[in-house]
Design an enzyme around this catalytic site. Structure first.
Site, PDB file in Angstrom:
ATOM      1  CB  ALA A  73      -0.923   0.098   1.491  1.00 13.90           C
ATOM      2  CG  LEU A  84      18.940   1.927  -2.103  1.00 14.13           C
ATOM      3  CD1 LEU A  84      19.657   0.428  -2.798  1.00 14.13           C
ATOM      4  CD2 LEU A  84      19.937   2.755  -4.360  1.00 14.13           C
ATOM      5  CD  GLU A 107      25.332  -5.529  -1.656  1.00 15.67           C
ATOM      6  OE1 GLU A 107      25.225  -4.327  -0.665  1.00 15.67           O
ATOM      7  OE2 GLU A 107      26.237  -5.408  -2.273  1.00 15.67           O
ATOM      8  CE  LYS A 115      16.643  -1.765   0.028  1.00 16.13           C
ATOM      9  NZ  LYS A 115      15.495  -1.279   1.643  1.00 16.13           N
ATOM     10  NE  ARG A 154      18.128   6.108   5.059  1.00 14.81           N
ATOM     11  CZ  ARG A 154      17.823   5.311   3.536  1.00 14.81           C
ATOM     12  NH1 ARG A 154      18.851   4.381   3.251  1.00 14.81           N
ATOM     13  NH2 ARG A 154      17.099   4.478   4.450  1.00 14.81           N
ATOM     14  CB  CYS A 209     -15.817   3.003  24.710  1.00 14.11           C
ATOM     15  SG  CYS A 209     -15.570   3.713  25.525  1.00 14.11           S
TER      16      CYS A 209
END
Length: 920
Positions: free
Chosen positions: A92, A140, A173, A175, A196, A500
């Site tokens: 999503a 990426l 490679e 991920k 990062r 509620c």
């Protein structure tokens, strides 16, 4: 963003982030105003967005759709990157992100640096110091089909003008689904470890990084192979075996298990106490190279640079930095497909969670030629595997009550392994969603996940119903709250969610509010987590229905492998203990709590079933192996905040001497005081113990270590060679409890914006709370503010302003619980401090500054803070009232607007000068 537009990240879980079902969207023409308004953040509507052709839209409709979808993506990014608690499936989220990218391509005016499509990862929390990366740390781009991957591959060949007959070296490679990390080594010594963050600035988590065994403190290998400076990029993750071990330990300690290895790694890496991180068995694989400097005096010389990714990995191996074994050198698109196919079939066989396959151009010179966008390199791409789907049994559907009172049905599943973790529960959103999916309790159902996030129950396997009709039953939403018994109803006509209405004292809602106010985005009381909140507000949660499952003396059930536990028979005359009253009936009493108040609080724990068998080790010795295999269904009570009764430790001779010397020094100081206190008990100023049982004074047992906050609950008579010895048995507040009270004391002086967030004012999140606190200065000013006062603050929209004003208006009503909470907190010293004024020179006082595009030295938030701290107004849109517009890379329509209005446009260097001097 217009002056009064609602910030997307200010919606709470009852608004934007709430997952709601289809609202009849199929009745409207795709792209129409009604269609856009009917869209909801569900997987079904995400699929609609993915299939929708945005080129048929008008610019006005496209802007409305962009704003709606961007808000959901913003919420998803906050939940995933900051809270480590995803609310949407990867499928999503990716569909919404692709929709934004298509909209921005078709309508360039929508493309701006503040768009979620330009964001690298998520913003960071405030727990660690913010540090600028020496070189930008990119994210990426993702592709989700072989066709998209081939398009990227062809674009690389085309952009490089690469001959078709010549192989192009690339690397493939796996991920890793973990957390990106930047390791900075200077002269071979680990100097810093940074998350990062936003790619420009990250969090300094060096102390925690140093606890990860696979990260070397010093680079190994020959001296000539060690540079003066290097940034090593990689991923912190948790191996499957370590993840399962950690979750077993969590459950044995009565704590909630982690949902998946990424969440476990994130929670472990962001611990404030490095000792906790050290116990979590984190791993690291390097996968990239940042800045590299050999230095003028280095044997290699300044111009001997690493030529390609493969050489970088060879250097890493020499240095002792681990690299993933799951990588290949490839020279054709078919070899890339072979890699994808292999790990698609073997993704469950490797040591860690797999998030896809990363393909990179190997040559670093070619990488520089290809360059990057504002958030991602053009020379690399991540291929994501499609969502996995598995079948399992729907055992039951229960309901849970959230912080805002929303009642949500939850599917209880026969545990099944899917996409990296075991799934046993998943949300069904509301009763209408259950009916729409057509599921019955007892059905075989389809469950899917994209990556390691919250799973979705897709629907029933209808063929499996044949011959089992009598074992299936329909789910019916309850009429009354399962937590407090209040009558449930929609908040307004037409709502599909039921709520509620007992906001004040519904235990479930109160628990969630306490969890929220203690979170990092509010008071930041780390040791007041979910389990502690439950103990304070609803200690009888999980109370057995009858004595048949009450086993007060059974904490675990031991079985041989493959065997079932023996049937449990309660002893004759056993009765359930009296139900406890919660220590907190609402938030007002939180800051008046004492450790003594929590002494008798007990919570219910389920005894685990533990398989035990013997094995022979490598040394030939037998050893017992224990494995937790599930819950027994038998329940007992344990202390929530205090320790269990424990014999006091006997002091050594040395400790007795040290104690006597300390007591003598205190007595001497008191005797020599100018005005000695006439007391018959403890010296003036001494903190009395929390209480001891009559007849059990700590002073009666001077040879034992009885802490000042301990209570002697009994005295055991221990027989030794020299006779019978009296051993005091003590209880005391647990270590986490003591830390919790220390953190609560600090919270009394929390920043004003944190107090506002902690009050659980609808729609008010941290960013807007900061704006209001900064502008108004004090809680008293905010209490008396009007809607007009608040909307005059740039970034505060009318909905938030109305919500804040209404909340404080309610506090003035006689008997209102919100007013009681506010007054009790103020009496306890919370929120009485005025907002701190900046100590920086007010060089921008009276000036309005807009920042657009990406700056090297500032994230979006840090640039705004720099302006505000110097007295300026950080505006979100350009108008005639704007004094300066700071132009970064990839600036959007704001730059054109500034040029049109003749407003001075500054470079980043000029921005720094403006901050320092107020002029350019």
């Amino acid at each position: 963003m217009s002056t009064n537009e609602q910030l997307a990240w200010d919606f709470d879980d009852g608004d934007v982030a709430a997952v709601r079902p289809d609202t009849g969207i199929a009745r409207f023409a795709p792209g129409s105003e009604q269609w856009i308004a009917a869209l909801q953040p569900t997987d079904d509507d995400a699929i609609r967005l993915d299939r929708f052709d945005v080129n048929m839209m008008t610019a006005e409709a496209a802007a409305r759709l962009w704003a709606r979808v961007a808000a959901w993506v913003e919420s998803d990014q906050i939940a995933y990157y900051i809270d480590d608690s995803p609310v949407s499936s990867d499928a999503a989220y990716d569909a919404r992100m692709r929709c934004l990218e298509r909209l921005e391509a078709a309508f360039p005016s929508l493309d701006n640096p503040q768009s979620p499509t330009h964001r690298v990862g998520g913003s960071f929390s405030n727990d660690f110091t913010s540090v600028r990366h020496p070189s930008r740390m990119m994210s990426l781009d993702d592709v989700f089909s072989i066709e998209e991957l081939k398009d990227w591959y062809d674009s690389v060949i085309r952009d490089l003008d690469w001959p078709e007959s010549k192989p192009l070296p690339m690397s493939c490679e796996v991920k890793i689904d973990g957390l990106a990390l930047n390791l900075i080594y200077r002269n071979g010594v680990l100097e810093q470890g940074l998350t990062r963050g936003d790619g420009v600035t990250g969090e300094d988590i060096t102390l925690n990084v140093r606890t990860i065994g696979s990260i070397p403190a010093n680079l190994g290998g020959p001296k000539e192979d060690v540079p003066d400076f290097v940034e090593i990029r990689g991923e912190v993750f948790m191996r499957w075996d370590d993840f399962h071990t950690l979750n077993n330990e969590q459950e044995d300690a009565g704590r909630a298990p982690f949902a998946n290895p990424r969440n476990a790694a994130a929670g472990s890496l962001r611990q404030k106490d490095p000792r906790i991180t050290a116990t979590r068995r984190l791993s690291f694989y390097a996968h990239g190279l940042g800045q590299l400097t050999w230095g003028p005096d280095h044997p290699r010389g300044t111009h001997d640079v690493v030529a390609d990714q493969s050489q970088a990995y060879d250097l890493y191996t020499k240095w002792g930095v681990p690299v993933s074994p799951h990588n290949r050198a490839v020279t054709s698109f078919q070899e890339i497909l072979d890699m994808i196919e292999y790990y698609g079939e073997h993704r469950g066989d490797i040591e860690h969670a797999l998030d896809g396959i990363v393909v990179k151009v190997d040559d670093l010179g070619l990488q520089r030629t290809l360059g990057a966008t504002s958030r991602a390199p053009r020379w690399a791409i991540a291929y994501k595997y499609p969502p996995e789907e598995v079948n399992t049994e729907l055992l039951n559907i229960t309901v849970q009550v959230g912080r805002t009172g929303r009642v949500t049905p939850v599917a209880v599943l026969k545990p099944v392994y899917v996409a990296g973790s075991t799934v046993a529960r998943t949300t069904l959103h509301n009763g209408f969603e259950v009916k729409r999916k057509g599921i019955l309790i007892g059905d075989t159902v389809v469950v899917r996940k994209a990556g390691d996030v919250i799973p979705e129950l897709v629907g029933p396997v209808l063929e499996r119903r044949k011959g089992r009709e009598d074992q299936l039953r329909e789910f019916v939403m309850p009429e009354f709250c399962p937590s407090c018994g209040a009558k449930l109803s929609p908040a307004k006509e037409g709502d599909k969610d039921i709520r509620c209405p007992n906001v004040e004292s519904c235990p479930a809602q109160l628990t969630e509010r306490v969890i929220s106010l203690a979170s990092r985005k509010a008071f930041d009381i780390e040791h007041l987590g979910e389990q502690s909140a439950i103990a304070l507000t609803n200690p009888e949660e999980n109370r057995p229905d009858s004595v048949a499952t009450y086993a007060p003396n059974i904490t675990e059930v031991l079985v041989a492998p493959g065997e079932e536990p023996d049937p449990y028979e309660p002893v004759e005359g056993l009765e359930l203990p009296a139900a406890q009253k919660p220590v907190l009936s609402n938030e007002s009493g939180l800051f008046n709590l004492t450790a003594a108040d929590l002494r008798d609080v007990r919570v219910w724990r389920e005894a685990a079933i533990v398989e035990v068998h013997e094995t022979v080790g490598a040394n030939g010795k037998k050893k017992k192996v224990r494995k937790r295999v599930g819950g027994s269904g038998l329940w007992h009570q344990v202390p929530a905040f205090w320790t269990a009764p424990t014999p006091a430790k006997k002091l050594t001779a040395k400790q007795l001497v040290e104690r006597a010397q300390g007591e003598a020094a205190i007595e001497s100081a008191e005797t020599q005081g100018d005005t000695a206190s006439e007391t018959t008990g403890a010296p003036t100023g001494a903190e009395a113990p929390l209480g001891t049982m009559p007849g059990f004074a700590a002073a009666s047992y001077p040879e034992y270590d009885v802490p000042a906050d301990a209570v002697i609950v009994r005295v055991d008579h221990k027989t030794t060679r020299t006779g019978v010895t009296d051993v005091p048995v003590i209880i005391r507040p647990g270590e986490n409890t003591r830390k919790m009270f220390d953190e609560m004391d600090k919270a009394r002086h929390a920043d004003l914006w944190r107090v506002l967030v902690a009050l659980s004012i609808r729609r008010l999140g941290p960013p807007t709370a900061r704006l209001i606190a900064s502008a108004m200065g004090s809680l008293a000013a905010i209490e008396n503010a009007t809607i007009e006062d608040l909307t005059a603050i740039d970034g505060v929209g009318p909905e938030i302003a109305e919500s804040v004003v209404n909340w404080f208006a309610a506090t003035r009503e006689p008997g209102d619980w919100r007013g009681a909470t506010l007054r009790a907190w103020q009496a306890a010293g919370v929120g009485v401090d005025e907002a701190e004024t900046s100590s920086l020179p007010q060089t921008l006082a009276g000036k309005t500054v807009v920042v657009t595009g990406s700056l090297e030295g500032y994230s979006r938030d840090s640039a705004k803070e720099a302006i505000i701290e110097r007295g300026g107004k950080a505006a979100g849109s350009v108008s005639k009232k704007t004094d300066y517009v700071v132009i970064g890379a990839n600036a959007g329509s704001k730059a054109a607007k500034a040029e049109e209005l003749g407003i001075p446009m500054l470079s980043e260097t000029q921005f720094a000068q403006l901050l320092a001097t107020g002029t350019i």
